[in-house]
Design a protein around this motif. Structure first.
Motif, PDB file in Angstrom:
ATOM      1  N   LEU A  51      52.822  52.807 217.208  1.00 44.40           N
ATOM      2  CA  LEU A  51      54.062  53.456 217.655  1.00 44.40           C
ATOM      3  C   LEU A  51      54.025  54.965 217.453  1.00 44.40           C
ATOM      4  O   LEU A  51      54.483  55.735 218.305  1.00 44.40           O
ATOM      5  CB  LEU A  51      55.242  52.835 216.906  1.00 44.40           C
ATOM      6  N   ARG A  52      53.443  55.414 216.352  1.00 43.12           N
ATOM      7  CA  ARG A  52      53.532  56.847 216.018  1.00 43.12           C
ATOM      8  C   ARG A  52      52.780  57.715 217.026  1.00 43.12           C
ATOM      9  O   ARG A  52      53.026  58.902 217.131  1.00 43.12           O
ATOM     10  CB  ARG A  52      53.044  57.107 214.598  1.00 43.12           C
ATOM     11  N   TRP A  59      62.770  60.249 219.529  1.00 44.43           N
ATOM     12  CA  TRP A  59      62.923  60.135 218.059  1.00 44.43           C
ATOM     13  C   TRP A  59      64.177  60.835 217.537  1.00 44.43           C
ATOM     14  O   TRP A  59      64.763  60.394 216.544  1.00 44.43           O
ATOM     15  CB  TRP A  59      61.684  60.706 217.372  1.00 44.43           C
ATOM     16  N   ALA A  60      64.613  61.920 218.188  1.00 45.93           N
ATOM     17  CA  ALA A  60      65.790  62.657 217.685  1.00 45.93           C
ATOM     18  C   ALA A  60      67.048  61.812 217.736  1.00 45.93           C
ATOM     19  O   ALA A  60      68.019  62.087 217.014  1.00 45.93           O
ATOM     20  CB  ALA A  60      65.988  63.930 218.500  1.00 45.93           C
ATOM     21  N   GLN A  61      67.037  60.769 218.554  1.00 40.48           N
ATOM     22  CA  GLN A  61      68.211  59.886 218.674  1.00 40.48           C
ATOM     23  C   GLN A  61      67.972  58.488 218.068  1.00 40.48           C
ATOM     24  O   GLN A  61      68.758  57.562 218.270  1.00 40.48           O
ATOM     25  CB  GLN A  61      68.601  59.693 220.155  1.00 40.48           C
ATOM     26  N   TYR A  81      60.331  50.349 202.629  1.00 44.21           N
ATOM     27  CA  TYR A  81      60.616  51.719 203.102  1.00 44.21           C
ATOM     28  C   TYR A  81      59.372  52.586 202.948  1.00 44.21           C
ATOM     29  O   TYR A  81      59.001  53.342 203.847  1.00 44.21           O
ATOM     30  CB  TYR A  81      61.779  52.319 202.311  1.00 44.21           C
ATOM     31  N   GLY A  82      58.706  52.453 201.788  1.00 42.49           N
ATOM     32  CA  GLY A  82      57.529  53.283 201.526  1.00 42.49           C
ATOM     33  C   GLY A  82      56.440  53.075 202.567  1.00 42.49           C
ATOM     34  O   GLY A  82      55.808  54.043 203.024  1.00 42.49           O
ATOM     35  N   ALA A  83      56.258  51.835 203.000  1.00 39.86           N
ATOM     36  CA  ALA A  83      55.244  51.549 204.030  1.00 39.86           C
ATOM     37  C   ALA A  83      55.638  52.218 205.346  1.00 39.86           C
ATOM     38  O   ALA A  83      54.805  52.847 206.018  1.00 39.86           O
ATOM     39  CB  ALA A  83      55.107  50.042 204.215  1.00 39.86           C
ATOM     40  N   ALA A  84      56.921  52.133 205.702  1.00 41.10           N
ATOM     41  CA  ALA A  84      57.374  52.759 206.954  1.00 41.10           C
ATOM     42  C   ALA A  84      57.272  54.275 206.853  1.00 41.10           C
ATOM     43  O   ALA A  84      56.871  54.959 207.805  1.00 41.10           O
ATOM     44  CB  ALA A  84      58.808  52.340 207.247  1.00 41.10           C
ATOM     45  N   ARG A  85      57.621  54.815 205.679  1.00 42.96           N
ATOM     46  CA  ARG A  85      57.520  56.275 205.488  1.00 42.96           C
ATOM     47  C   ARG A  85      56.085  56.746 205.681  1.00 42.96           C
ATOM     48  O   ARG A  85      55.814  57.670 206.462  1.00 42.96           O
ATOM     49  CB  ARG A  85      57.990  56.634 204.074  1.00 42.96           C
ATOM     50  N   THR A  90      56.668  59.683 208.463  1.00 48.67           N
ATOM     51  CA  THR A  90      56.130  61.036 208.204  1.00 48.67           C
ATOM     52  C   THR A  90      55.292  61.526 209.388  1.00 48.67           C
ATOM     53  O   THR A  90      54.776  62.632 209.367  1.00 48.67           O
ATOM     54  CB  THR A  90      55.242  61.023 206.942  1.00 48.67           C
ATOM     55  N   HIS A  91      55.174  60.681 210.412  1.00 49.42           N
ATOM     56  CA  HIS A  91      54.352  61.058 211.577  1.00 49.42           C
ATOM     57  C   HIS A  91      55.189  61.348 212.817  1.00 49.42           C
ATOM     58  O   HIS A  91      54.651  61.789 213.838  1.00 49.42           O
ATOM     59  CB  HIS A  91      53.365  59.922 211.913  1.00 49.42           C
ATOM     60  N   VAL A  92      56.490  61.055 212.736  1.00 49.85           N
ATOM     61  CA  VAL A  92      57.342  61.236 213.919  1.00 49.85           C
ATOM     62  C   VAL A  92      58.605  62.013 213.520  1.00 49.85           C
ATOM     63  O   VAL A  92      59.024  61.966 212.352  1.00 49.85           O
ATOM     64  CB  VAL A  92      57.735  59.867 214.534  1.00 49.85           C
ATOM     65  N   PRO A  93      59.243  62.714 214.462  1.00 53.05           N
ATOM     66  CA  PRO A  93      60.374  63.602 214.113  1.00 53.05           C
ATOM     67  C   PRO A  93      61.732  62.923 214.094  1.00 53.05           C
ATOM     68  O   PRO A  93      62.675  63.368 214.757  1.00 53.05           O
ATOM     69  CB  PRO A  93      60.289  64.677 215.202  1.00 53.05           C
ATOM     70  N   VAL A  94      61.858  61.827 213.331  1.00 49.69           N
ATOM     71  CA  VAL A  94      63.192  61.244 213.149  1.00 49.69           C
ATOM     72  C   VAL A  94      63.930  62.113 212.123  1.00 49.69           C
ATOM     73  O   VAL A  94      63.391  62.365 211.043  1.00 49.69           O
ATOM     74  CB  VAL A  94      63.121  59.805 212.607  1.00 49.69           C
ATOM     75  N   PRO A  95      65.138  62.584 212.453  1.00 46.38           N
ATOM     76  CA  PRO A  95      65.889  63.390 211.462  1.00 46.38           C
ATOM     77  C   PRO A  95      66.092  62.593 210.172  1.00 46.38           C
ATOM     78  O   PRO A  95      66.442  61.408 210.212  1.00 46.38           O
ATOM     79  CB  PRO A  95      67.213  63.659 212.172  1.00 46.38           C
ATOM     80  N   GLU A  96      65.862  63.251 209.044  1.00 49.81           N
ATOM     81  CA  GLU A  96      65.956  62.582 207.733  1.00 49.81           C
ATOM     82  C   GLU A  96      67.307  61.872 207.572  1.00 49.81           C
ATOM     83  O   GLU A  96      67.379  60.766 207.039  1.00 49.81           O
ATOM     84  CB  GLU A  96      65.776  63.635 206.624  1.00 49.81           C
TER      85      GLU A  96
END
Ligand code: 6PG
Length: 225
Positions: A51-52, A59-61, A81-85, A90-96
């Motif tokens: 996916l990344r 990703w912004a939405q 969560y850690g696995a997804a992070r 950490t590879h795509v621009p999803v807002p924190e």
């Protein structure tokens, strides 16, 4: 069963990743956002890696949730969560502010479950799930109390693991627009056959109308209709 069977685990995961991208584009076009719950375990990592690298994902939405979490903090190697992070976020621009972690380290877990339910949107677009070789899904394990929980998120004691878990309930899972099950490996084939045949009392059988992304090994014993 709405089955999609692929030759390898990587092919099944890539198909799920492409479906994620397409569902995200459609949701953003229709409603301005895509609310998706990721699952845990090891299989989703294959999807995250596919996916990344996909283009044209809004990703912004995208708003990220989790269908379950172990009773650990985000830096534990067991953290969903850690696995997804590490493999996706950490590879795509999803807002924190649009990444909603379940606080598995909190005690009592019941309070973490209550607070997580309060931050969920009215309806999730997609809940991505896996299946254990005992037929559990999310952290809804056979014989545990959360199988019959009424709220949206539950704290669930899992005797066989001697640990607590945070998990979506079946009402929450089944209220989403779509449910996807990404299941690979020969170790899942026997349970899948029984689920298809309506045998056994597997929690995964209570997921309503899922789309199954399978590899050939997991689907080996299924009747292809
Ligand atoms: O926290 C978890 O472990 C998951 O949410 C769990 O339900 C997982 O999806 C299955 O156990 C399959 O795990 P694998 O993908 O590692 O086989």
């Amino acid at each position: 069963m709405n089955l999609h069977v692929f030759p390898t685990p990587e092919a099944a995961a890539r198909a799920a990743a492409e479906a994620f991208a397409q569902a995200a584009r459609e949701a953003v076009t229709a409603r301005g956002a895509f609310h998706v719950a990721l699952s845990g375990g090891s299989t989703p990592k294959l999807m995250y890696r596919a996916l990344r690298d996909l283009p044209d994902v809004p990703w912004a939405q995208v708003h990220i949730y989790f269908s379950d979490e172990r009773s650990v903090g985000p830096d534990s190697p067991d953290s969903n969560y850690g696995a997804a992070r590490d493999e996706l976020l950490t590879h795509v621009p999803v807002p924190e502010a649009q990444i909603h972690r379940m606080e598995g380290e909190r005690r009592p877990l019941e309070e973490a479950a209550r607070d997580y339910a309060a931050l969920l949107p009215e309806q999730l677009d997609v809940v991505l799930l896996g299946m254990g070789d005992d037929g559990h899904t999310a952290s809804l394990f056979p014989g545990t109390e959360a199988l019959n929980a009424a709220g949206r998120v539950a704290a669930n004691w899992v005797p066989k693991l001697d640990t607590g878990r945070l998990t979506f309930t079946f009402p929450e899972i089944n209220a989403a627009r779509e449910r996807w099950l990404l299941v690979v490996g020969a170790g899942k084939a026997d349970v899948l056959r029984e689920v298809q045949a309506g045998e056994g009392e597997y929690p995964v059988a209570r997921v309503q109308d899922p789309v199954w992304f399978l590899d050939g090994a997991a689907a080996e014993k299924l009747k292809r209709v």
